[in-house]
Design a protein around this motif. Structure first.
Motif, short mmCIF file in Angstrom:
data_model
loop_
_atom_site.label_atom_id
_atom_site.label_comp_id
_atom_site.label_asym_id
_atom_site.label_seq_id
_atom_site.Cartn_x
_atom_site.Cartn_y
_atom_site.Cartn_z
N LYS A 152 -3.51 2.64 -5.06
CA LYS A 152 -2.23 2.41 -4.28
C LYS A 152 -1.99 0.68 -3.86
O LYS A 152 -0.48 1.44 -3.56
N TYR A 153 -2.22 0.11 -4.21
CA TYR A 153 -1.97 -1.66 -3.85
C TYR A 153 -1.23 -1.73 -4.89
O TYR A 153 -2.14 -2.06 -6.65
N ASP A 160 -11.30 -1.51 -1.75
CA ASP A 160 -11.30 -0.66 -2.42
C ASP A 160 -10.66 -0.96 -3.73
O ASP A 160 -10.34 -0.12 -4.76
N ILE A 161 -9.95 -1.99 -3.84
CA ILE A 161 -8.87 -2.44 -5.37
C ILE A 161 -10.59 -2.97 -6.02
O ILE A 161 -10.29 -2.70 -7.06
N ASN A 176 1.28 -0.78 -0.24
CA ASN A 176 0.08 -0.44 -0.24
C ASN A 176 1.16 1.73 0.37
O ASN A 176 1.87 1.69 1.06
N SER A 219 -9.30 2.69 -5.24
CA SER A 219 -7.65 3.60 -5.39
C SER A 219 -6.95 2.52 -6.14
O SER A 219 -7.18 1.30 -5.91
N VAL A 229 1.28 -4.18 3.81
CA VAL A 229 0.16 -4.18 4.55
C VAL A 229 -0.89 -5.77 4.78
O VAL A 229 -0.41 -6.09 3.21
N LYS A 230 -1.43 -5.97 5.06
CA LYS A 230 -2.48 -7.24 5.32
C LYS A 230 -3.37 -6.52 4.91
O LYS A 230 -4.42 -6.15 5.50
N ALA A 231 -3.82 -7.10 3.54
CA ALA A 231 -5.05 -7.38 3.35
C ALA A 231 -6.57 -7.27 3.84
O ALA A 231 -6.02 -8.24 4.32
N ASP A 232 -7.57 -6.31 4.16
CA ASP A 232 -8.75 -6.84 5.10
C ASP A 232 -10.02 -7.09 3.71
O ASP A 232 -9.78 -6.05 2.95
N ARG A 268 -12.08 -4.12 3.72
CA ARG A 268 -11.75 -2.52 3.26
C ARG A 268 -10.76 -2.50 2.20
O ARG A 268 -11.21 -1.37 0.91
N THR A 269 -9.62 -3.12 1.92
CA THR A 269 -8.63 -3.04 0.48
C THR A 269 -9.34 -3.74 0.15
O THR A 269 -9.04 -2.90 -1.32
#
Length: 109
Positions: free
Chosen positions: A36-37, A28-29, A14, A34, A19-22, A24-25
């Motif tokens: 930024k991942y 967002d993808i 990120n 976002s 980071v660990k994906a959750d 929300r991540t």
């Protein structure tokens, strides 16, 4: 990287930070809100941190039933695991390990 390739707990970048994906991540993808991942490229160093051991006789990294063939003449990006070709990212390895063993493959990156 597509949202359907990820599971909660997968390691990704990120803005260059691991980071660990959750949930929300992944949302967002999926939604495209976002950019930024990014996936984390799989390297020899990371294989060793995950617990793989190198066998120079067969030019493979092994962890349990997982065997990575590594053609070092073409670089570490040429990884093959149990019939799956070109495993290039950490989240792909985590997902295959979870499918095979039913548990998480985790390290501190």
């Amino acid at each position: 990287m597509k949202a359907n390739e990820l599971r909660i707990g997968n390691y990704i970048l990120n803005d260059g930070v691991v980071v660990k994906a959750d949930g929300r991540t992944i949302f967002d993808i999926w939604s495209g809100t976002s950019k930024k991942y990014e996936p984390i490229p799989l390297t020899e160093e990371l294989l060793i941190k995950f617990g793989f051991e190198y066998d120079p006789d067969y030019v493979v990294y092994e962890l349990g039933d997982f065997h990575f063939e590594c053609d070092k003449t073409r670089g570490i990006t040429e990884l093959y695991i149990n019939g799956f070709e070109h495993i290039k990212h950490v989240h792909q390895l985590q997902n295959l390990y979870f499918i095979g063993y039913g548990k998480e493959l985790a390290i501190t990156i």
